[in-house]
Design a protein around this motif. Structure first.
Motif, mmCIF file in Angstrom:
data_model
loop_
_atom_site.group_PDB
_atom_site.id
_atom_site.type_symbol
_atom_site.label_atom_id
_atom_site.label_comp_id
_atom_site.label_asym_id
_atom_site.label_seq_id
_atom_site.Cartn_x
_atom_site.Cartn_y
_atom_site.Cartn_z
ATOM 1 N N SER A 43 47.545 23.058 55.193
ATOM 2 C CA SER A 43 46.372 22.561 54.474
ATOM 3 C C SER A 43 45.392 23.684 54.198
ATOM 4 O O SER A 43 44.814 23.766 53.120
ATOM 5 C CB SER A 43 45.675 21.461 55.280
ATOM 6 N N VAL A 44 45.177 24.551 55.173
ATOM 7 C CA VAL A 44 44.255 25.672 54.989
ATOM 8 C C VAL A 44 44.800 26.619 53.918
ATOM 9 O O VAL A 44 44.068 27.079 53.054
ATOM 10 C CB VAL A 44 44.033 26.422 56.324
ATOM 11 N N ALA A 55 44.299 25.236 50.406
ATOM 12 C CA ALA A 55 42.934 25.015 49.928
ATOM 13 C C ALA A 55 42.712 25.849 48.671
ATOM 14 O O ALA A 55 43.121 27.004 48.595
ATOM 15 C CB ALA A 55 41.929 25.391 51.008
ATOM 16 N N ASP A 108 39.138 20.923 40.506
ATOM 17 C CA ASP A 108 40.259 21.641 41.107
ATOM 18 C C ASP A 108 41.393 21.714 40.096
ATOM 19 O O ASP A 108 41.747 20.706 39.473
ATOM 20 C CB ASP A 108 40.727 20.936 42.377
ATOM 21 N N HIS A 168 39.265 26.245 42.517
ATOM 22 C CA HIS A 168 38.146 25.312 42.342
ATOM 23 C C HIS A 168 37.105 25.989 41.456
ATOM 24 O O HIS A 168 36.591 27.056 41.796
ATOM 25 C CB HIS A 168 37.520 24.947 43.687
#
Length: 191
Positions: A19-20, A23, A110, A148
C-alpha cells in the motif's frame, strides 16, 4: 498457532508495504502558474557518432553537444519507420533530447501515467519521476506510475530521452487511477 500468527503478521506487513509503495506521488503545480503559452514542448538535442546504451552516457553526449531544436508538438511520436528522423531532430539515430515545458491537468485527482519509449527515458512532471527506462528496447511501455495532482493547472515537464538505433517513439498515456489510460493529446502541453 505460533506459525499461523507469524504468517498473519508477515502477510499484514506485506499488504502495508504494498500500500505504501502504491501510494500516488504528489505532484507540485508550477509556481507561479504560467500565463499564455504556445502549444507543444521545448526541446534541445545532442548527437553522438556511434551507439550508446545508457542514460548516463546519453547525458554526457547531451552535455557536450546539446543545442536547441524545433519544438515538439506534444508527446505523440508513434513508432516511426526505420531511418526516419527521431522526434524533430536532424538524425534518425544516436540522438539525445532534453524536453521541457508544461502539462495541464484539467482537474485535481489521482491518475496513472505511463510512457511508451524507444529507447531511454527519465520523465518528470510536477517534480516527480513519472517515467523511467535505462536501456535499449522497441516501442514499449514503462512502469505505470500513480500520481496525485492536488489542483487543476499547469505542471512542469522535464524529460530526458535518447534514441540509439532502429525506430523511435515517445508517447504518454494517462487515466484516472486504476482505470483505462488514454493517449495524451498534444493540446495538453505548453511551452
Amino acid at each position: 498457532m505460533k506459525k499461523s500468527l507469524g504468517m498473519a503478521v508477515a502477510v499484514s506487513a506485506l499488504i502495508c508495504a504494498t500500500s505504501v509503495l502504491a501510494a500516488p506521488l504528489k505532484l507540485t503545480p508550477a509556481n507561479p502558474q504560467p500565463g499564455s503559452l504556445k502549444s507543444g514542448l521545448n526541446v534541445s538535442y545532442g548527437y553522438a557518432a556511434d551507439k550508446f546504451k545508457s542514460l548516463s552516457l546519453a547525458r554526457s553526449i547531451f552535455e557536450a553537444t546539446g543545442k536547441p531544436g524545433k519544438p515538439l508538438r506534444g508527446l505523440d511520436y508513434r513508432d516511426n519507420e526505420f531511418g526516419e528522423m527521431a522526434l524533430t531532430s536532424t538524425a534518425a539515430w544516436y540522438v539525445t533530447a532534453r524536453i521541457t515545458g508544461y502539462y495541464y491537468f484539467a482537474a485535481p485527482g489521482d491518475y496513472d501515467i505511463e510512457f511508451f519509449v524507444n529507447d531511454g527515458l527519465d520523465a518528470r512532471i510536477g517534480g516527480q519521476q513519472v517515467g523511467y527506462f535505462d536501456g535499449i528496447q522497441g516501442c514499449e511501455g514503462t512502469v505505470v506510475v500513480p500520481v496525485h495532482a492536488p489542483s487543476a493547472g499547469w505542471y512542469d515537464v522535464d524529460i530526458f530521452y535518447y534514441q540509439n538505433a532502429g525506430t523511435a517513439c515517445l508517447m504518454m498515456k494517462k487515466g484516472p487511477a486504476g482505470q483505462k489510460r488514454s493517449w495524451v493529446q498534444n493540446s495538453a502541453f505548453g511551452r
